[in-house]
Motif scaffolding. Structure first.
Motif, PDB file in Angstrom:
ATOM      1  N   MET A  55      15.189  78.916  36.412  1.00 55.34           N
ATOM      2  CA  MET A  55      15.231  79.265  37.857  1.00 55.34           C
ATOM      3  C   MET A  55      15.732  80.447  38.228  1.00 55.34           C
ATOM      4  N   ASN A  56      14.918  80.778  39.256  1.00 56.38           N
ATOM      5  CA  ASN A  56      15.829  82.243  40.477  1.00 56.38           C
ATOM      6  C   ASN A  56      17.369  81.341  40.414  1.00 56.38           C
ATOM      7  N   ASP A  57      16.634  80.997  40.951  1.00 54.87           N
ATOM      8  CA  ASP A  57      18.700  80.279  41.516  1.00 54.87           C
ATOM      9  C   ASP A  57      19.616  79.394  40.955  1.00 54.87           C
ATOM     10  N   GLY A  58      18.920  79.074  39.579  1.00 57.38           N
ATOM     11  CA  GLY A  58      18.933  78.130  39.231  1.00 57.38           C
ATOM     12  C   GLY A  58      20.842  78.268  38.200  1.00 57.38           C
ATOM     13  N   GLU A  59      22.107  79.292  38.363  1.00 65.91           N
ATOM     14  CA  GLU A  59      23.262  79.458  38.254  1.00 65.91           C
ATOM     15  C   GLU A  59      23.716  77.666  39.627  1.00 65.91           C
ATOM     16  N   ARG A  60      23.589  78.455  40.440  1.00 67.72           N
ATOM     17  CA  ARG A  60      24.147  77.944  41.547  1.00 67.72           C
ATOM     18  C   ARG A  60      23.521  76.380  41.848  1.00 67.72           C
ATOM     19  N   CYS A  61      22.279  76.002  41.501  1.00 66.76           N
ATOM     20  CA  CYS A  61      22.176  74.968  40.977  1.00 66.76           C
ATOM     21  C   CYS A  61      23.132  74.453  40.303  1.00 66.76           C
ATOM     22  N   LEU A  62      22.189  74.664  39.095  1.00 65.14           N
ATOM     23  CA  LEU A  62      23.567  74.158  37.895  1.00 65.14           C
ATOM     24  C   LEU A  62      25.040  74.116  38.202  1.00 65.14           C
ATOM     25  N   ARG A  63      26.413  74.882  39.566  1.00 69.13           N
ATOM     26  CA  ARG A  63      26.653  74.693  39.260  1.00 69.13           C
ATOM     27  C   ARG A  63      27.440  73.763  40.338  1.00 69.13           C
ATOM     28  N   GLY A  64      26.107  73.598  41.566  1.00 73.33           N
ATOM     29  CA  GLY A  64      25.774  72.252  42.777  1.00 73.33           C
ATOM     30  C   GLY A  64      25.918  71.258  41.487  1.00 73.33           C
TER      31      GLY A  64
END
Length: 161
Positions: A25-34
């Motif tokens: 995902m484009n915003d995968g790192e933020r989603c992963l942390r969340g």
């Protein structure tokens, strides 16, 4: 690692599944942390909230599995505490530790455990213990047959004086 209400293996599996879900995902790192923060909060006993619908969806899909793992780990910890509280005296455990696992004393000990004993009903024999028990039973049957054959042969043999 923190003290978790689930096994380390399960926790690592969930984290790796979440990582692979958000990897492309484009915003995968933020989603992963969340998502990891949400799962860690849930495992800590909080009721975590998140505004991101993707993280909510992943968490809602994993929540029943996490609940089952928490219940499974709780039961396993209770069984472990019960085993520790009903463990034999230190001298008996030291003697058992000094004997090799496949020694005849271990096998005869396993076969001498009554299966109807209520104190052991919570702790079923594993595959290895069942196999050793069957082997000990067969060994005893063969010994009894050989002894019976020897007695019969000695009774029929002519006595010379």
């Amino acid at each position: 690692m923190k003290n978790l209400p689930v096994s380390k293996k399960f926790y690592n599996d969930i984290i790796s599944r979440i990582t692979s879900t958000f990897a492309d995902m484009n915003d995968g790192e933020r989603c992963l942390r969340g998502a990891v923060a949400m799962i860690d909060g849930y495992l800590a006993g909080d009721n975590p909230e998140c505004a991101d619908p993707m993280i909510k969806m992943v968490f809602s899909l994993l929540r029943p599995e996490i609940d089952r793992a928490m219940a499974r780990s709780l039961r396993a910890r209770q069984r472990g505490r019960k085993r520790k509280s009903s463990s034999p005296s230190p001298s008996a455990s030291a003697a058992a530790a000094s004997a090799p696992a496949n020694s005849p004393s271990t096998i005869s000990t396993l076969s001498s455990i009554p299966l109807t004993d209520n104190s052991l009903s919570f702790f079923p024999l594993n595959r290895r213990e069942r196999r050793l028990e069957r082997q000990a039973e067969k060994r005893e049957a063969r010994r009894a047959m050989r002894l019976k054959a020897r007695k019969k042969a000695s009774a029929e043999a002519p006595t010379t004086a």
